[in-house]
Design an enzyme around this catalytic site. Structure first.
Site, mmCIF file in Angstrom:
data_model
loop_
_atom_site.group_PDB
_atom_site.id
_atom_site.type_symbol
_atom_site.label_atom_id
_atom_site.label_comp_id
_atom_site.label_asym_id
_atom_site.label_seq_id
_atom_site.Cartn_x
_atom_site.Cartn_y
_atom_site.Cartn_z
ATOM 1 N N GLN A 37 6.708 4.661 33.423
ATOM 2 C CA GLN A 37 5.827 4.743 32.267
ATOM 3 C C GLN A 37 6.564 4.219 31.036
ATOM 4 O O GLN A 37 7.796 4.171 31.006
ATOM 5 C CB GLN A 37 5.406 6.185 32.011
ATOM 6 C CG GLN A 37 4.676 6.851 33.167
ATOM 7 C CD GLN A 37 4.008 8.164 32.751
ATOM 8 O OE1 GLN A 37 3.331 8.239 31.731
ATOM 9 N NE2 GLN A 37 4.209 9.197 33.544
ATOM 10 N N ASN A 78 9.460 9.087 36.220
ATOM 11 C CA ASN A 78 9.545 10.385 36.887
ATOM 12 C C ASN A 78 9.415 10.106 38.366
ATOM 13 O O ASN A 78 8.410 9.549 38.796
ATOM 14 C CB ASN A 78 8.369 11.288 36.493
ATOM 15 C CG ASN A 78 8.505 11.841 35.103
ATOM 16 O OD1 ASN A 78 9.607 12.095 34.655
ATOM 17 N ND2 ASN A 78 7.385 12.022 34.426
ATOM 18 N N HIS A 86 6.324 3.765 40.472
ATOM 19 C CA HIS A 86 5.849 3.387 39.138
ATOM 20 C C HIS A 86 6.661 4.081 38.064
ATOM 21 O O HIS A 86 7.315 5.085 38.315
ATOM 22 C CB HIS A 86 4.367 3.734 38.971
ATOM 23 C CG HIS A 86 4.100 5.219 38.847
ATOM 24 N ND1 HIS A 86 4.188 6.087 39.926
ATOM 25 C CD2 HIS A 86 3.767 5.995 37.789
ATOM 26 C CE1 HIS A 86 3.903 7.316 39.530
ATOM 27 N NE2 HIS A 86 3.652 7.298 38.236
ATOM 28 N N CYS A 143 -4.963 6.044 46.976
ATOM 29 C CA CYS A 143 -3.979 5.989 45.890
ATOM 30 C C CYS A 143 -4.512 5.170 44.721
ATOM 31 O O CYS A 143 -4.909 4.017 44.892
ATOM 32 C CB CYS A 143 -2.677 5.371 46.410
ATOM 33 S SG CYS A 143 -1.547 4.909 45.077
ATOM 34 N N HIS A 169 2.944 0.941 48.750
ATOM 35 C CA HIS A 169 2.826 2.367 48.458
ATOM 36 C C HIS A 169 4.047 3.155 48.940
ATOM 37 O O HIS A 169 4.393 4.197 48.365
ATOM 38 C CB HIS A 169 1.559 2.894 49.147
ATOM 39 C CG HIS A 169 1.243 4.332 48.868
ATOM 40 N ND1 HIS A 169 0.717 4.753 47.665
ATOM 41 C CD2 HIS A 169 1.372 5.456 49.636
ATOM 42 C CE1 HIS A 169 0.526 6.073 47.710
ATOM 43 N NE2 HIS A 169 0.918 6.516 48.886
ATOM 44 N N HIS A 172 3.563 6.458 44.847
ATOM 45 C CA HIS A 172 3.568 5.001 44.678
ATOM 46 C C HIS A 172 4.573 4.648 43.569
ATOM 47 O O HIS A 172 4.512 5.202 42.476
ATOM 48 C CB HIS A 172 2.161 4.513 44.309
ATOM 49 C CG HIS A 172 2.011 3.036 44.495
ATOM 50 N ND1 HIS A 172 1.122 2.460 45.383
ATOM 51 C CD2 HIS A 172 2.667 1.990 43.934
ATOM 52 C CE1 HIS A 172 1.240 1.147 45.337
ATOM 53 N NE2 HIS A 172 2.175 0.837 44.462
ATOM 54 N N CYS A 221 -2.451 1.757 44.165
ATOM 55 C CA CYS A 221 -2.387 0.661 45.134
ATOM 56 C C CYS A 221 -3.253 -0.514 44.647
ATOM 57 O O CYS A 221 -4.253 -0.309 43.942
ATOM 58 C CB CYS A 221 -2.854 1.144 46.505
ATOM 59 S SG CYS A 221 -1.535 1.891 47.498
HETATM 60 O O1 LIG Z 1 1.959 11.263 33.151
HETATM 61 P P1 LIG Z 1 2.162 12.013 34.432
HETATM 62 O O2 LIG Z 1 3.096 11.318 35.383
HETATM 63 O O3 LIG Z 1 0.869 12.415 35.088
HETATM 64 O O4 LIG Z 1 2.862 13.380 34.004
HETATM 65 C C1 LIG Z 1 4.225 13.670 34.115
HETATM 66 O O5 LIG Z 1 4.998 12.957 33.156
HETATM 67 C C2 LIG Z 1 4.749 13.287 31.787
HETATM 68 C C3 LIG Z 1 5.708 12.517 30.933
HETATM 69 O O6 LIG Z 1 7.046 12.800 31.245
HETATM 70 C C4 LIG Z 1 4.860 14.807 31.547
HETATM 71 O O7 LIG Z 1 4.438 15.102 30.245
HETATM 72 C C5 LIG Z 1 4.007 15.587 32.542
HETATM 73 O O8 LIG Z 1 4.216 16.975 32.366
HETATM 74 C C6 LIG Z 1 4.379 15.167 33.956
HETATM 75 O O9 LIG Z 1 3.607 15.862 34.902
#
Ligand SMILES: O=P(O)(O)O[C@H]1O[C@H](CO)[C@@H](O)[C@H](O)[C@H]1O
Ligand SMILES: O=P(O)(O)O[C@H]1O[C@H](CO)[C@@H](O)[C@H](O)[C@H]1O
Lengths: 363, 363
Positions: free
Chosen positions: B171, B156, B169, B52, B116, B167, B55
């Site tokens: 963004q 997500n 997380h 991963c 994880h 794992h 990790c």
């Molecule tokens: O950045 P990641 O997690 O690889 O990617 C994911 O989130 C992004 C932001 O929402 C999207 O644009 C991607 O299509 C999705 O697969």
């Protein structure tokens, strides 16, 4: 400072139909994909499946049997999202932020062909013309029903797009209200018609008013054959990956020779050309990754046959695949919370679709 | 004529944050599902996975190694959707319908925890508070960078939502422009503040101006405990399935005791209460179908720490599952071409989430 290069510099483009921006991040296509992959759709289905509720003569879950048909067959959806009138009276909102609007209408299912194993991409042009005729028939029929203000013709293709049966079919939902997205498009088309735009040679809308989509198609068809965003063009129709595409291989399909508001206004030659371009788009989609390419397709046009909304007939194709037959684009996270984002430019997508064979990979 | 019953009559509801309608077709939940099913996420992952890239101590695909960390760890995304300045100058549009706007910024990945195998729903309240502190740190850091106009924190979760690594997380994408959806929300909040709405006891925004979300939370918290759309409520926060929910079990989470524009304005007790409600929402989600429930989550707030946009801090949770751990709602076809559509009412969804255990099914 570096000169702007759309294939390597992140940028935003505006969709003038919705007034929404799209974030283009072409350098992102380089990242490795470790996420979910999709199941490949089988290409060896039987011509007739006794368990399929859309095959001729079979019984549907509602208990009714399909006719035995040779071309198309339409029936009312057994699980319709909207129901026939009378709709109940709207209740009094307990608070201005909690308003309810009753809605009524009808939902049709249109089987494209008796054969279980075919898709639009593998039907003859004559068979596709029959589907166009059936769309026109349903559009007229629903338009004339009491209180119907909008008729939405669409197709969900592929399990990935929530389609629960591979038998070729589409749907038509007719409602007593104009839904959100077309209402936004009509508002933006109207705004464009009212703005003072520089005159061009593009066809004009009713009463000589500027039509955003006539103008847009005019611009796109001026680019050289091997450039720009055109995927396929014939005498009457052009298919482009629009400047503002959201889905990786999104296509906008529209007539460009004259202003046409609805499928019911098409002449015989325009219908024949429509069948050809529908065939060409769906064949190229399947050829892109040698698979039965999933998409949602929708026809936007005059809300009903008798409405006087300013509209220009066009079709949207929204296909999720991005990298291969099993790796799709997820419009999630940032896209759901902030703004659509894509990983290749519209021009890159158009160039790939344009370069493909015009004959189906299974033929 | 029948009296209006929201659980059996199709109707439309308005989302005042986006000004979009949602078609509610509750009778549709009865139709059988023959379409695609999702793969169950494993619940028995190892605490540490040598393969991963999130990790502690492991090497990422960009070649850099993660620190060994005890709580949270933040790094710049190796495949960022926006890049640091300088961005190139916008090119001259070849036509008014083909406008481009360069964009710059930065993308962070925030690892929630070294383990994880855990998710937000299984972290201690102390660990969730550390994530909240880290969100505030990133929000401040990115807000103060040159040209940054907007900071989008999101998560997500689940392969179904395009997440490529289980794992835990999230963004943060920070941009030199306010993206489409939050821009729409700010415009509608501003419009509400300018309208003459009947005064209520709800908290007010800055300078005593009406705040749509303060008012909305006020309305929702007035309903009796066992009615309405509230899923969970504590001293400072309320989680509701909003009146206008699109996703089957969508949740809107917001502070309701006073007007709060951003996470950086939260007091210590408000942060503790925030951790509790985040824990409660994610636990109930997992308990609904006894699975690790997929969703996209996003924080909407003042665009940057120093912006003076009228905003009220809130979080959206958009989860796709509808019927079971493996059957999701597809927002396709009609939804992509016309308007969002749902198969159960917001009140039905809220009642189900409310009734669930507050302890995680795996604990
Ligand atoms: O950045 P990641 O997690 O690889 O990617 C994911 O989130 C992004 C932001 O929402 C999207 O644009 C991607 O299509 C999705 O697969
Ligand atoms: O009516 P179908 O094909 O069973 O259902 C499909 O299309 C509908 C209309 O786009 C969607 O609401 C459903 O989520 C989808 O699964």
């Amino acid at each position: 400072m570096a000169e702007f290069d759309p294939t390597s510099h992140p940028h935003r483009r505006l969709n003038p139909l919705t007034n929404e921006y799209i974030l283009v991040s072409p350098h992102r296509a380089k990242r490795p994909w470790l996420g979910q992959t999709e199941v490949l759709q089988p290409t060896n289905l039987p011509e007739y499946d006794p368990a399929c509720y859309l095959c001729p003569g079979n019984t549907r879950s509602g208990g009714q049997a399909n006719e035995t048909f040779d071309h198309t067959f339409t029936f009312e959806n057994d699980f319709a999202a909207v129901l026939p009138p009378p709709a109940p009276i709207a209740p009094i909102a307990p608070h201005p932020l909690l308003e309810t609007e009753p809605v009524h209408g009808g939902c049709d299912v249109l089987i494209f062909h008796p054969r279980h194993d075919l898709t639009l991409s593998r039907l003859s042009l004559a068979d596709i013309e029959r589907i166009i005729e059936e769309w026109i028939t349903i559009y007229h029929k629903r338009s004339s029903q009491e209180g119907i203000k909008y008729v939405q013709i669409f197709e969900n293709k592929g399990a990935m797009m929530g389609c629960s049966n591979p038998h070729p079919h589409g749907q038509v939902w007719s409602l007593s209200a104009i839904p959100t997205l077309p209402a936004t498009e009509f508002a933006n088309l109207e705004k464009y018609a009212q703005s003072t735009v520089a005159p061009s040679n593009a066809p004009k809308g009713p009463q000589g008013r500027p039509c955003m989509l006539c103008e847009y198609a005019h611009v796109e068809t001026r680019f050289a054959e091997d450039q720009g965003r055109v995927v396929f063009k014939n005498e009457h129709w052009v298919a482009v990956v629009p400047w503002w595409a959201t889905w990786p291989f999104e296509i906008l399909l529209l007539p460009y020779k004259r202003h046409i508001s609805a499928i019911s206004d098409l002449t015989a030659v325009e219908k024949t050309a429509f069948a050809e371009v529908l065939s060409q788009i769906t064949i190229r989609y399947d050829n892109l990754f040698s698979c039965l390419f999933a998409y949602s397709m929708g026809i936007h046009q005059r809300p009903t046959a008798s409405s006087d909304e300013l509209a220009h007939l066009h079709l949207h194709f929204s296909p999720p695949l991005l990298r291969s037959a099993t790796v799709r684009k997820f419009l999630v996270g940032f896209e759901l919370m902030a703004e659509a984002q894509r990983d290749l430019t519209a021009e890159q997508a158009a160039a790939r679709l344009r370069a493909l064979d015009s004959k189906h990979f299974l033929s």
